[in-house]
Write an enzyme that holds these catalytic residues in place. Structure first.
Site, PDB file in Angstrom:
ATOM      1  CB  ALA A  13      34.715  45.783  70.081  1.00  0.00           C
ATOM      2  CD  GLN A  15      38.436  51.326  62.288  1.00  0.00           C
ATOM      3  OE1 GLN A  15      38.751  51.058  61.136  1.00  0.00           O
ATOM      4  NE2 GLN A  15      37.686  52.352  62.583  1.00  0.00           N
ATOM      5  NE  ARG A  98      60.034  49.037  67.771  1.00  0.00           N
ATOM      6  CZ  ARG A  98      59.076  48.764  66.918  1.00  0.00           C
ATOM      7  NH1 ARG A  98      58.256  49.710  66.520  1.00  0.00           N
ATOM      8  NH2 ARG A  98      58.893  47.535  66.461  1.00  0.00           N
ATOM      9  CG  ASN A 105      51.113  46.628  73.099  1.00  0.00           C
ATOM     10  OD1 ASN A 105      49.927  46.335  73.155  1.00  0.00           O
ATOM     11  ND2 ASN A 105      51.552  47.659  72.416  1.00  0.00           N
ATOM     12  CB  VAL A 129      47.059  40.673  64.244  1.00  0.00           C
ATOM     13  CG1 VAL A 129      46.819  41.874  63.330  1.00  0.00           C
ATOM     14  CG2 VAL A 129      46.705  39.372  63.529  1.00  0.00           C
ATOM     15  N   GLY A 130      48.538  42.104  66.715  1.00  0.00           N
ATOM     16  CA  GLY A 130      48.742  43.364  67.444  1.00  0.00           C
ATOM     17  C   GLY A 130      50.208  43.753  67.508  1.00  0.00           C
ATOM     18  NE  ARG A 162      50.529  47.406  54.128  1.00  0.00           N
ATOM     19  CZ  ARG A 162      50.691  47.737  55.395  1.00  0.00           C
ATOM     20  NH1 ARG A 162      51.837  47.460  56.012  1.00  0.00           N
ATOM     21  NH2 ARG A 162      49.721  48.336  56.066  1.00  0.00           N
ATOM     22  CG  HIS A 187      54.571  43.997  60.919  1.00  0.00           C
ATOM     23  ND1 HIS A 187      54.277  44.217  59.596  1.00  0.00           N
ATOM     24  CD2 HIS A 187      53.639  44.683  61.627  1.00  0.00           C
ATOM     25  CE1 HIS A 187      53.211  44.999  59.509  1.00  0.00           C
ATOM     26  NE2 HIS A 187      52.811  45.306  60.739  1.00  0.00           N
TER      27      HIS A 187
END
Length: 328
Positions: A13, A15, A98, A105, A129-130, A162, A187
Site C-alpha cells: 500500500a 508509494q 544508520r 529493518n 527494494v526496501g 539515473r 545502493h
C-alpha cells in the site's frame, strides 16, 4: 503454452507499491504471455488502504491478473510464490542513526527471510527494494538457508537508470544510445557509477563527453545523491522511478541480455573483484537463457579501484553491524 507466476509484494500500500502493482498486473515485468497472481503484504494498520488499492486493481480489469491475496501474515503472503518483491521497509526518521535503521529493518527482513524459506515455491527468487537494500537482502538471505544464495538480489537499477539519463542529457543523445553503465557496490552514497566503461553510440563515454571535470565532480555526486535531491524537491522519496527500476530489473533477470549491453544488480558475491564472498554487492551482469552471471573481465584504473574500496568498506561495516545484532 501460457505461463503463470505468483508474485508477493511487501509494503504493497506504500508509494512504491502503488506505482508498481498496476504495471506488474499489466504484464510489464513478466511479459504479455504470463498471467499473474498478486500476494500483497502490509502491516495491519495499512490493510484498509491496501483494500482500496485492490479495488482499483479490480477496476482496471487487467486480462493477465488472475488472483489477489491481501494479508498482514508473511506466511500467507509468501505461500507458493515464484517471486518475492520486498519493497516495504521502515523509513529513516530524523535523528536516526544508520545502525538504528539496520536494526529496525533487520528484524523485518529476518522474519521475511524465514517465512520465504518455509512457504515459497521451490523456484522462488527474491528481489529487495526496501532500503538499506543490500544489507536487508543479506539478512533475508541468511535467514533462508534452504534457498540457493544466487536467488537473492537487491536493486541498483535505479542508480543505473539515473546515470544513463544524466549521460544522455549531457551528450545530447537519446537514452537507448547509452549502454554498459555499471553501478558497483552499495545502493548508497558510496556507490560507484562507473562512466569509464559506459558507451554512447558504441564509443567510450569518455570520448563522447570530453568534460572530465563534469564526469568526476558533477556526474558521480549527482548520481550518488539523487535520492536525497528527489526528497528535497518532492517532499517524498523516489517512488515511480523506483518501481520502474524494479520492473526493469525483473525483466533483465528473466530475459536474455542484448549482446552489446549489461545491467547492474546487487547479488551474492563469490569473490569477484576482491569482494568478500557472501556480501550483496552490485556488479555488471548478463542473463543468458535464464542464467544470471557476473561479467568478470572488467579492469579498473586507480580511481575505480579506490571507489570500489570505499563502497566495499561500507558494505563490510553494515554486515559487521547486523552480525553484531545477531541478525545473520
Amino acid at each position: 503454452m501460457a505461463k503463470h507466476v505468483k508474485v508477493a509484494v511487501t509494503g504493497a500500500a506504500g508509494q512504491i507499491g502503488y506505482a508498481l502493482l498496476f504495471r506488474l498486473a499489466s504484464g510489464q515485468a513478466f511479459g504479455l504471455d504470463t498471467t499473474v497472481d498478486l500476494h500483497l503484504l502490509e502491516i495491519e494498520p495499512a490493510l484498509p488502504a491496501l483494500k482500496g488499492v485492490v479495488m482499483e486493481l479490480e477496476d482496471c480489469a487487467f486480462p493477465l491478473l488472475r488472483n489477489m491475496v491481501v494479508t498482514s501474515d508473511p506466511r500467507v503472503a509468501f505461500n507458493d510464490v515464484n517471486w518475492a518483491l520486498l519493497v516495504g521497509a521502515a523509513p529513516r526518521k530524523a535523528g536516526m542513526e544508520r545502525k538504528d535503521l539496520l536494526e529496525k529493518n533487520g528484524s523485518i527482513f529476518a522474519g521475511q527471510g524465514k517465512a520465504i524459506n518455509e512457504n515459497a515455491a521451490s523456484d522462488v527468487r527474491i528481489f529487495v527494494v526496501g532500503n538499506p537494500c543490500n544489507t536487508n537482502c543479506l539478512i533475508a538471505m541468511n535467514n533462508a538457508p534452504d534457498i540457493p544464495k544466487d536467488r537473492f538480489y537487491a536493486m541498483t537499477r535505479l542508480d543505473q537508470n539515473r546515470a544513463i539519463g544524466q549521460l544522455a542529457l549531457k551528450a545530447g543523445v537519446d537514452v537507448p544510445s547509452v549502454k554498459n553503465m555499471i553501478i558497483w557496490g552499495n545502493h548508497s552514497s558510496t556507490q560507484y557509477p562507473d562512466f569509464y566503461h559506459a558507451t554512447i553510440d558504441g564509443k567510450p563515454a569518455t570520448e563522447v563527453i570530453r568534460d572530465k571535470n563534469w564526469l568526476l565532480n558533477d556526474f558521480i555526486p549527482v548520481i550518488q545523491q539523487r535520492g536525497a535531491a528527489v526528497i528535497k524537491a518532492r517532499g517524498a522519496s523516489s517512488a515511480a522511478s523506483a518501481a520502474n527500476a524494479a520492473l526493469d530489473s525483473v525483466w533483465s533477470l528473466i530475459n536474455t541480455t542484448p549482446a552489446d549491453d549489461n545491467y547492474s544488480v546487487a547479488l551474492c558475491a563469490q569473490g569477484q573483484y576482491g569482494v568478500d564472498e557472501g556480501l550483496i554487492f552490485s556488479f555488471p551482469c548478463r542473463t543468458e537463457n535464464g542464467v544470471v552471471s557476473v561479467i568478470e573481465e572488467i579492469e579498473h584504473n586507480e580511481f575505480g579501484q579506490q571507489k570500489l574500496k570505499e563502497t566495499l568498506d561500507e558494505l563490510r561495516e553494515e554486515r559487521d553491524a547486523v552480525e553484531a545484532l545477531g541478525l545473520i
